[in-house]
Scaffold this active site. Structure first.
Site, PDB file in Angstrom:
ATOM      1  N   SER A 155       0.835  -1.190   0.000  1.00  0.00           N
ATOM      2  CA  SER A 155       0.000   0.000   0.000  1.00  0.00           C
ATOM      3  C   SER A 155       0.882   1.256   0.000  1.00  0.00           C
ATOM      4  O   SER A 155       1.779   1.377  -0.834  1.00  0.00           O
ATOM      5  CB  SER A 155      -0.926  -0.074   1.211  1.00  0.00           C
ATOM      6  OG  SER A 155      -1.832   0.971   1.250  1.00  0.00           O
TER       7      SER A 155
ATOM      8  N   ASP B 109      -9.505  -3.632  -6.306  1.00  0.00           N
ATOM      9  CA  ASP B 109      -8.893  -2.960  -5.153  1.00  0.00           C
ATOM     10  C   ASP B 109      -9.464  -1.544  -5.116  1.00  0.00           C
ATOM     11  O   ASP B 109      -9.250  -0.771  -6.047  1.00  0.00           O
ATOM     12  CB  ASP B 109      -7.373  -2.944  -5.351  1.00  0.00           C
ATOM     13  CG  ASP B 109      -6.652  -2.248  -4.218  1.00  0.00           C
ATOM     14  OD1 ASP B 109      -7.322  -1.589  -3.396  1.00  0.00           O
ATOM     15  OD2 ASP B 109      -5.418  -2.380  -4.153  1.00  0.00           O
TER      16      ASP B 109
ATOM     17  N   HIS C 101      -7.410  -5.123  -1.179  1.00  0.00           N
ATOM     18  CA  HIS C 101      -6.209  -4.305  -1.056  1.00  0.00           C
ATOM     19  C   HIS C 101      -5.116  -5.009  -0.252  1.00  0.00           C
ATOM     20  O   HIS C 101      -4.020  -4.481  -0.125  1.00  0.00           O
ATOM     21  CB  HIS C 101      -6.591  -2.976  -0.397  1.00  0.00           C
ATOM     22  CG  HIS C 101      -5.499  -1.953  -0.399  1.00  0.00           C
ATOM     23  ND1 HIS C 101      -4.944  -1.458  -1.577  1.00  0.00           N
ATOM     24  CD2 HIS C 101      -4.840  -1.325   0.613  1.00  0.00           C
ATOM     25  CE1 HIS C 101      -4.008  -0.573  -1.266  1.00  0.00           C
ATOM     26  NE2 HIS C 101      -3.922  -0.481   0.049  1.00  0.00           N
TER      27      HIS C 101
END
Lengths: 244, 368
Positions: A76, A198, A226
């Protein structure tokens, strides 16, 4: 091999992936300040106003461990933090693995970030206004799972513990960041791992990162959401092994 | 859609129960929702089923759900009491408290979400947070006032020390060598010191009454400047009879100033020079007026130069020069500098073989 967690959780995100590499690499995991077991008194709102403060921390960890040509695996937001750290200290990180990266969350001309500026403003305001959304994460949770008693030992730990105020600041730093111009400066060999559906980083963004980081390739995992490091750790491990 | 035996609400007690209920599969898709949740969202159940579960939330809640709650459900299989916002089709937000658990592995993995309306509770939580923020503001204000009070006590102690030292020394001399002429002189000094102390105390009490607002206030009613400087110097001479203090006054012009404050400034500068200068070397105090309203006072001593780093902070409160444990709270130069500023003047220091503090009023014009 350094594993860095993303927004909303802590280093436990890597518990199904990092140990798989312990045979070939020295594996390092850590919590950013405000997450997990970090010392929240070390938090400095000015330093962490932008992702640079976090990248600086990564470089400091690298210096402390005397890293040379190491692998940085960032999930991320940590994908971009890793890119910034690798630009700062090119000799320290020769290889990057970016899991669900996004250099900018806000749409721009010819760039589908996935969120409008109004979305981001609303998001940040809502997180600040309702820090209790994090309440499940912030409490050291000891919760029973009657049907899975073998997890008892793990449950004495706390997962994804967050300081809600720091988490709100972190959200502001992340969602107002624009690191597109940094991508071409990344000299490290880079693997991009992308999921389907996502909500934070679409496949188009993964492709954008691939097209702008010079020495990079992208693998689309057969996973949704995600957090493939938790939902599809085997695929993450397999793709990383193939790349390394 | 194949409703799970455990999970499907259709026809079950939860269908129209006063809670929202949603079952989600291993890919995050909605398997089923109950009628209550469908009604809250204003979206038919059939339309929700098969879609992304995160779509029922407002943006921030969707992000928290995806980045924090789903990982938690993976790791500990249960979360409880999370404060989230649903987003209805008409854009309205529904504040809910959600608990969820996860069962099964792989493709069999199902996650169940239970939501209770929590609008009033959210308001209450918001009030609690606001109350905490207010309390923190009040606390930091109280802490700042506490610090000011401490500073106030420190100033009081500092200002009372020099005249007290002079008195104590005078009393010692009196008791040692009773002689008429000397007695008169010492008594005069003691009287001066007592007066100065009572003025200090008056001042300090005024200051306290005003809650320490607004810096140093001057009393510009005419007074005897020369006498005030002499008094300050004599006090310190009496306190340190072994030290040579040269005093050179040339005060031909009238200078509107608070003579008592100027005496305090001289006292502080001289006290500093005596404390830090070479004890074998004399200290000199010079005061001149070059024109009406223009006053310059300098205090010089010889001794170890002041380190460059210390020079910058010299006039900050509570900065101490030199050896640890040396007398003084580190307020003398700060107060002297504040007195200089209050007079529209400036206190500067040069440090070499000779350490020279110079007060000039009015302040020299700054070029540019």
């Amino acid at each position: 091999m350094v594993f860095a967690h993303g927004f909303g959780c802590d280093q436990t995100m890597w518990r199904h992936v990092a140990p798989q590499f312990a045979d070939r690499f020295t594996v390092v995991t850590f919590d950013y300040v405000g997450a997990g077991g970090s010392d929240v008194t070390a938090y400095d709102p000015d330093r962490y106003r932008t992702l640079d403060g976090y990248a600086q921390d990564v470089v400091e960890i690298g210096h402390a461990l005397d890293l040379n040509d190491a692998i940085f695996v960032g999930h991320s937001v940590s994908a971009m933090i890793g890119a910034l750290a690798a630009i700062r200290a090119p000799a320290m990180f020769g290889t990057l693995v970016m899991v669900c990266p996004s250099p900018r969350y806000v749409d721009d001309v010819g760039y589908p970030g996935g969120f409008s500026q109004a979305d981001i403003d609303e998001l940040i305001a809502a997180l600040e206004e309702n820090p209790l959304a994090w309440s499940a994460s912030m409490a050291p949770a000891i919760m029973g799972t009657p049907d899975q008693p073998m997890l008892g030992a793990e449950l004495t730990e706390s997962f994804c513990r967050l300081d809600p105020r720091i988490a709100s600041d972190f959200a502001r730093a992340i969602f107002s960041a624009d690191n597109r111009a940094d991508l071409p400066k990344v000299a490290a060999r880079t693997l991009i791992l992308q999921c389907r559906q996502d909500i934070l980083a679409s496949e188009a963004i993964g492709a954008y990162v691939r097209d702008h980081v010079p020495d990079s390739e992208m693998v689309v995992l057969d996973a949704t959401g995600h957090c493939p490091n938790l939902s599809a750790p085997d695929q993450v491990v397999a793709a990383m092994r193939a790349f390394l | 859609m194949t409703p799970d035996r455990d999970a499907g609400p259709a026809g079950s007690a939860v269908e129209d129960a006063p809670c929202g209920y949603l079952v989600m599969d291993h890919l995050g898709r909605v398997v089923s929702v109950n009628a209550t949740l469908s009604r809250w969202l204003g979206i038919p159940a059939a339309e929700l089923e098969g879609g992304e579960a995160t779509a029922i939330f407002g943006l921030a809640s969707a992000v928290v759900f995806e980045t924090s709650l789903l990982p938690l459900l993976r790791l500990q299989h249960e979360v409880a009491g999370v404060s989230l916002d649903l987003k209805a089709r008409d854009g309205a937000k529904v504040a809910v408290m959600m608990s969820a658990d996860t069962r099964g592995e792989g493709e069999e993995r199902l996650t169940r979400l239970v939501m209770l309306k929590a609008g009033a509770r959210r308001d209450f939580e918001r009030e609690l947070l606001q109350a905490r923020a207010d309390a923190e503001v009040r606390l930091s204000l109280a802490q700042r006032q506490g610090e000011l009070r401490e500073q106030f006590v420190a100033v009081l102690g500092h200002d009372l020390r020099n005249p007290l030292a002079a008195m104590s020394s005078g009393v010692r001399m009196l008791s040692r060598r009773p002689g008429e002429a000397q007695e008169a002189e010492i008594l005069r000094l003691m009287q001066g010191s007592i007066q100065r102390m009572s003025r200090l105390i008056d001042n300090v009490l005024d200051f306290a009454r005003n809650r320490l607002g607004g810096g140093i206030v001057l009393d510009l009613r005419s007074g005897d400047l020369e006498a005030a400087i002499r008094q300050a110097v004599d006090e310190l001479r009496a306190a340190e009879p072994d030290r040579a203090v040269r005093l050179d006054l040339s005060l031909a012009h009238d200078v509107p100033c608070d003579v008592w404050r100027i005496g305090q400034l001289v006292s502080n500068l001289l006290g500093n020079a005596l404390a830090h200068g070479d004890p074998e070397e004399p200290v000199s105090v010079e005061a001149t007026t070059s024109a009406p309203g223009a006053l310059e006072i300098s205090v010089c001593n010889r001794g170890a130069p002041i380190p460059l780093g210390a020079l910058e902070k010299l006039f900050d409160p509570f900065v101490k020069l030199g050896t640890e444990g040396r007398k003084g709270l580190g307020l003398g130069l700060y107060i002297a500098s504040e007195i200089a500023k209050a007079h529209g003047g400036l206190l500067v220091v040069t440090s070499g073989d000779v350490i020279r503090f110079t007060f000039r009023m009015p302040a020299p014009a700054v070029e540019g």
